[in-house]
Design a protein around this motif. Structure first.
Motif, short mmCIF file in Angstrom:
data_model
loop_
_atom_site.label_atom_id
_atom_site.label_comp_id
_atom_site.label_asym_id
_atom_site.label_seq_id
_atom_site.Cartn_x
_atom_site.Cartn_y
_atom_site.Cartn_z
N THR A 67 0.83 -1.20 0.00
CA THR A 67 0.00 0.00 0.00
C THR A 67 0.86 1.25 0.00
N ASP A 68 0.57 2.19 -0.88
CA ASP A 68 1.37 3.42 -0.98
C ASP A 68 1.27 4.26 0.29
N LEU A 69 0.05 4.51 0.75
CA LEU A 69 -0.18 5.35 1.93
C LEU A 69 -0.98 4.54 2.94
N PRO A 70 -0.32 3.82 3.84
CA PRO A 70 -1.03 2.90 4.73
C PRO A 70 -2.02 3.58 5.66
N MET A 71 -1.73 4.82 6.07
CA MET A 71 -2.65 5.50 6.98
C MET A 71 -3.92 5.94 6.25
N SER A 72 -3.78 6.33 4.99
CA SER A 72 -4.97 6.63 4.19
C SER A 72 -5.83 5.39 4.01
N TYR A 73 -5.17 4.25 3.81
CA TYR A 73 -5.88 2.97 3.71
C TYR A 73 -6.60 2.65 5.02
N GLY A 74 -5.94 2.94 6.14
CA GLY A 74 -6.55 2.69 7.44
C GLY A 74 -7.82 3.50 7.65
N PHE A 75 -7.77 4.78 7.28
CA PHE A 75 -8.96 5.62 7.39
C PHE A 75 -10.08 5.12 6.47
N GLU A 76 -9.69 4.61 5.32
CA GLU A 76 -10.68 4.10 4.36
C GLU A 76 -11.47 2.94 4.96
N ILE A 77 -10.79 1.99 5.58
CA ILE A 77 -11.51 0.84 6.12
C ILE A 77 -12.18 1.15 7.45
N ALA A 78 -11.68 2.16 8.17
CA ALA A 78 -12.27 2.51 9.47
C ALA A 78 -13.53 3.35 9.31
N TRP A 79 -13.49 4.31 8.39
CA TRP A 79 -14.60 5.24 8.22
C TRP A 79 -15.48 4.92 7.02
N ASN A 80 -15.04 3.95 6.20
CA ASN A 80 -15.77 3.61 4.98
C ASN A 80 -15.91 4.84 4.08
N VAL A 81 -14.80 5.53 3.88
CA VAL A 81 -14.77 6.74 3.05
C VAL A 81 -13.73 6.53 1.95
N PRO A 82 -13.76 7.33 0.90
CA PRO A 82 -12.72 7.22 -0.13
C PRO A 82 -11.34 7.46 0.45
N ARG A 83 -10.35 6.86 -0.16
CA ARG A 83 -9.00 6.94 0.38
C ARG A 83 -8.44 8.35 0.38
N TYR A 84 -8.95 9.22 -0.49
CA TYR A 84 -8.41 10.57 -0.56
C TYR A 84 -8.68 11.36 0.72
N VAL A 85 -9.68 10.94 1.51
CA VAL A 85 -9.95 11.63 2.78
C VAL A 85 -8.75 11.49 3.72
N GLY A 86 -8.22 10.27 3.81
CA GLY A 86 -7.02 10.05 4.62
C GLY A 86 -5.82 10.78 4.08
N THR A 87 -5.73 10.88 2.75
CA THR A 87 -4.61 11.60 2.14
C THR A 87 -4.66 13.08 2.48
N ILE A 88 -5.85 13.65 2.51
CA ILE A 88 -6.00 15.06 2.89
C ILE A 88 -5.50 15.28 4.31
N LEU A 89 -5.83 14.37 5.20
CA LEU A 89 -5.38 14.48 6.59
C LEU A 89 -3.86 14.33 6.71
N LEU A 90 -3.26 13.68 5.75
CA LEU A 90 -1.81 13.47 5.76
C LEU A 90 -1.03 14.71 5.37
N LEU A 91 -1.65 15.65 4.67
CA LEU A 91 -0.93 16.80 4.12
C LEU A 91 -0.41 17.78 5.18
N PRO A 92 -1.19 18.13 6.23
CA PRO A 92 -0.65 19.06 7.23
C PRO A 92 0.65 18.60 7.89
N PRO A 93 0.78 17.32 8.30
CA PRO A 93 2.07 16.90 8.85
C PRO A 93 3.23 17.00 7.85
N GLN A 94 2.95 16.79 6.57
CA GLN A 94 4.00 16.95 5.57
C GLN A 94 4.38 18.42 5.41
N TYR A 95 3.39 19.29 5.47
CA TYR A 95 3.70 20.73 5.44
C TYR A 95 4.55 21.11 6.65
N ALA A 96 4.18 20.55 7.81
CA ALA A 96 4.92 20.83 9.03
C ALA A 96 6.38 20.39 8.91
#
Length: 393
Positions: A255-284
């Motif tokens: 899996t490219d982004l395991p945490m995005s995958y985790g949010f996908e199976i936990a919240w039953n949402v598209p994987r891009y939702v987890g990717t959006i949440l990943l961006l602030p720490p990368q900016y930081a």
């Protein structure tokens, strides 16, 4: 304060913990967790040693300043260049990652990556040029986001995890699970080890900003040690959590982004939702490296080691150095954008630069503990004796 330094350490480094490392799980959870423990132990001892160095010689040049004393002027300059390039490349890689993900999320042409790359450096430069108050609040906000992200992830996927069931590689042929991949050995373990270092790479950058502290001799030890221990806890918790996700390690490792995958199976949402949440720490992460590498360039300028057209020699503050280094960072980002090969190896390149810096600082610690043992220091590393004994042996 010591709390600001601790937060800056987490902000600067923690982004490297959130993606990329899970591919190493293809060799088995056993190999990876051994590498995690070994590398974490090395970095914790390292930070104890840096804390003692800073309490004795609170110089804002970081490894560059120490190396000039311990190894000589020329070696010091080389080490300083490696340190500055490590931080600038880390920041560029983080900024380009944000740009790439935004283009994917918005489904727009990849040429927009350059616009997003410029926006990162423009916004970060604006914050830094607005003084310490703006930087103080930015540091607090980014720290909160960096801590909140793994906490929300852990709480979200907790009900889906099963370590015993999913953390071992499945062997359908023999109908059993394995903690070490079949055929993997010492060479595969060596491939894994540098990847685990991404969770701590750049932590020594804190020693470059001691002149921003009221009492660096007292406070740097708390800032360094608390931040590296925080990073260790986050890394270990994420390692066990990600490895425990369904359907198992065979899939998670690919899996490219395991945490995005985790949010996908936990919240039953598209994987891009987890990717959006990943961006602030990368900016930081990119934002946090700017102050250390600007401080390094400013230190170079005070020693007349920068080109005259940088116009940094007579600058009383590091503000112009922020602008110059961010222009360099933007240029490196453009090169990474145009070369997929360089973009692929940039993090490994940063690790190589980092290893040079680490060796230099540990040698400097040894010199400080022997040749210059009479220098007064307000903090003594309880683990530094391990390095001293190993060097004597």
């Amino acid at each position: 304060s010591k709390y600001d330094i601790s937060m800056l350490g987490v902000v600067t480094v923690v982004g490297g913990t959130y993606y990329g490392w899970n591919t190493s799980l293809e060799y088995g959870f056993g190999y990876y967790i051994i590498a995690v423990i070994l590398v974490a132990t090395a970095f914790i001892i390292y930070c104890f040693c840096i804390s003692e160095i800073t309490s004795a010689i609170p110089f804002s040049g970081g490894a560059y300043g120490l190396s000039r004393v311990a190894q000589g002027f020329y070696i010091g300059f080389i080490v300083g260049c490696c340190q500055a390039l490590e931080y600038i490349c880390y920041a560029s890689a983080a900024a380009l990652f944000i740009a790439e993900q935004l283009c994917l999320l918005l489904d727009i042409d990849s040429r927009w990556e350059l616009i997003f790359l410029f926006a990162f450096y423009a916004t970060a430069t604006t914050v830094y040029l607005n003084g310490n108050r703006a930087l103080y609040y930015a540091n607090i906000i980014l720290y909160a986001l960096c801590i909140l992200f793994p906490l929300v992830f852990f709480l979200s996927v907790w009900g889906k995890t099963n370590f015993v069931k999913y953390a071992a590689l499945s062997d359908a042929q023999n109908d059993r699970q394995k903690w070490f991949a079949q055929g993997a050995g010492f060479m595969e373990f060596l491939k894994i080890t540098p990847i685990t270092a991404q969770a701590y790479g750049g932590i020594e950058a804190l020693s470059s900003v001691v002149d921003e502290m009221r009492d660096a001799r007292q406070d740097m030890a708390f800032g360094l040690i608390s931040s590296v221990l925080t990073l260790f806890v986050i890394h270990v918790v994420l390692t066990f959590t990600v490895a425990s996700l369904p359907p198992g390690l065979n899939v998670i490792a690919q899996t490219d982004l395991p945490m995005s995958y985790g949010f996908e199976i936990a919240w039953n949402v598209p994987r891009y939702v987890g990717t959006i949440l990943l961006l602030p720490p990368q900016y930081a992460m990119g934002f946090g490296f700017i102050l250390p590498y600007a401080k390094l360039l400013h230190s170079f300028a005070q020693a007349n080691l920068t080109p005259s057209w940088f116009m940094l020699t007579d600058q009383p503050t590091h503000h112009r150095a922020v602008v110059v280094t961010n222009i360099i960072g933007f240029g490196i980002g453009c090169i990474l954008y145009s070369s997929a090969m360089l973009n692929k190896i940039i993090l490994n390149t940063c690790v190589i630069f980092g290893v040079i810096v680490y060796i230099s600082q540990l040698h400097g610690y040894y010199v400080l503990s022997t040749t210059y043992s009479s220098i007064k220091r307000s903090y003594r590393s309880p683990l530094g004796c391990l390095l001293y004994t190993s060097r004597r042996g």
